[in-house]
Design an enzyme around this catalytic site. Structure first.
Site, mmCIF file in Angstrom:
data_model
loop_
_atom_site.group_PDB
_atom_site.id
_atom_site.type_symbol
_atom_site.label_atom_id
_atom_site.label_comp_id
_atom_site.label_asym_id
_atom_site.label_seq_id
_atom_site.Cartn_x
_atom_site.Cartn_y
_atom_site.Cartn_z
ATOM 1 N N CYS A 22 40.723 -54.512 -10.794
ATOM 2 C CA CYS A 22 41.815 -55.335 -11.219
ATOM 3 C C CYS A 22 40.862 -56.451 -12.062
ATOM 4 O O CYS A 22 39.944 -57.198 -11.803
ATOM 5 C CB CYS A 22 42.306 -56.192 -10.100
ATOM 6 S SG CYS A 22 43.226 -57.736 -10.573
ATOM 7 N N CYS A 47 41.872 -60.188 -11.691
ATOM 8 C CA CYS A 47 41.564 -60.986 -10.060
ATOM 9 C C CYS A 47 41.030 -59.915 -9.434
ATOM 10 O O CYS A 47 39.974 -59.627 -9.404
ATOM 11 C CB CYS A 47 42.788 -61.935 -9.732
ATOM 12 S SG CYS A 47 44.354 -61.195 -9.894
ATOM 13 N N SER A 48 41.891 -59.616 -8.293
ATOM 14 C CA SER A 48 41.483 -58.857 -7.235
ATOM 15 C C SER A 48 42.645 -58.016 -6.616
ATOM 16 O O SER A 48 42.517 -57.656 -5.379
ATOM 17 C CB SER A 48 40.528 -59.720 -6.327
ATOM 18 O OG SER A 48 41.672 -60.763 -5.698
ATOM 19 N N CYS A 49 43.530 -57.605 -7.511
ATOM 20 C CA CYS A 49 44.876 -57.053 -6.623
ATOM 21 C C CYS A 49 44.227 -55.725 -6.262
ATOM 22 O O CYS A 49 43.469 -54.868 -6.907
ATOM 23 C CB CYS A 49 45.924 -56.651 -8.090
ATOM 24 S SG CYS A 49 46.462 -58.483 -8.671
HETATM 25 FE FE FE Z 1 44.309 -59.116 -9.215
#
Ligand code: FE
Length: 206
Positions: free
Chosen positions: A110, A113-115
Site C-alpha cells: 500500500c 498507507c498500510s491497507c
Molecule cells: Fe493504505
C-alpha cells in the site's frame, strides 16, 4: 538567516515525537469522552492479532490449490467467496485474489498507507507499514524480494499491486512441488503470511 532558522525549528517542534504516544493520547481522549470503549478496542486488536492471524488466508489458498471450482469462484468474485466462508469483515470488504504462476509473481504494497486484508491476514507486520517497503516495493521489487530471501527465475515477471481502502489483495502463491495428495489442512500449514503478501513463497513440505 537566524529568523528563518528559528521558524524552521519551531515547525519541527510541533511534530509529535512518537506516533505511539499520539495514538495513546487520542485513545485517552476518546475514552474519556465516552466515544470508545477500551475493552472493545482490546477485543478488536486481540481478534486480528491472535484469533484471525493469517490462518484464514492460508485456508483460502489451500482450498484454491485443491479445488478448481473454488479457484474459478475466487476469480469471479473473491469477496463473495469470503462472505460465504465467514472471512468477510472489517478491513476486508473488497478482496481480490491474484494467483502466482511460473510466469508471473504477485506482490502487494500500500504505497499510500498500510491497507491490508485484516480479515484474512490479521494485523499487518511493521515492515509493511514502513516508508522503505512502501516506496521500494514499487521501484525495485526484485531487490526487495531478494532481501526477503525470495529469488525468482529471471523469466518470472513481478507484478506489484497497490492496495487501497477500496481493494485489498490476497496473493495465491505457487503450490509447492511434492504436495500431491495433501489435504486442505495439511496444505494450509505450508502457506506463510509473507507468501500471501508476495514477499515470500509457500513452504516446501518436510
Ligand atoms: Fe493504505
Amino acid at each position: 538567516m537566524p529568523h528563518d532558522h528559528s521558524d524552521h525549528e519551531h515547525a519541527h517542534a510541533l511534530l509529535p515525537s512518537d506516533p505511539a504516544l499520539r495514538v495513546k493520547a487520542l485513545e485517552t481522549i476518546l475514552t474519556r469522552k465516552g466515544l470508545v470503549d477500551p475493552a472493545a478496542l482490546d477485543e478488536i486488536i486481540d481478534t486480528y492479532e491472535s484469533r484471525v492471524g493469517p490462518k484464514n488466508g492460508a485456508d483460502v489458498v489451500a482450498r484454491a490449490w485443491s479445488d478448481e471450482g473454488f479457484r474459478a469462484a475466487l476469480a469471479v468474485d473473491a469477496t463473495e467467496v469470503m462472505r460465504e466462508l465467514g472471512y468477510y469483515g472489517r478491513q476486508g470488504e473488497h478482496i481480490v485474489c491474484t494467483e502466482c504462476t511460473p510466469s508471473v509473481h504477485h506482490m502487494v504494497v500500500c504505497t499510500l498507507c498500510s491497507c491490508y486484508p485484516w480479515s484474512l491476514l490479521g494485523i499487518p507486520p511493521g515492515w509493511y507499514k514502513s516508508d522503505a517497503y512502501r516506496s521500494r516495493a514499487v521501484r525495485e521489487p526484485r531487490k526487495v524480494l531478494a532481501e526477503f530471501g525470495v529469488a525468482l527465475p529471471p523469466e518470472t515477471a513481478v507484478r506489484v499491486w497497490d492496495s487501497t481502502a477500496e481493494i485489498r489483495y490476497l496473493v495465491i502463491p505457487l503450490r509447492p512441488a511434492g504436495t500431491e495428495g495433501m489435504s486442505v489442512e495439511e496444505l494450509a500449514k505450508l502457506v506463510t503470511r509473507d507468501s500471501m503478501i508476495g514477499t515470500g513463497l509457500a513452504r516446501v513440505p518436510g
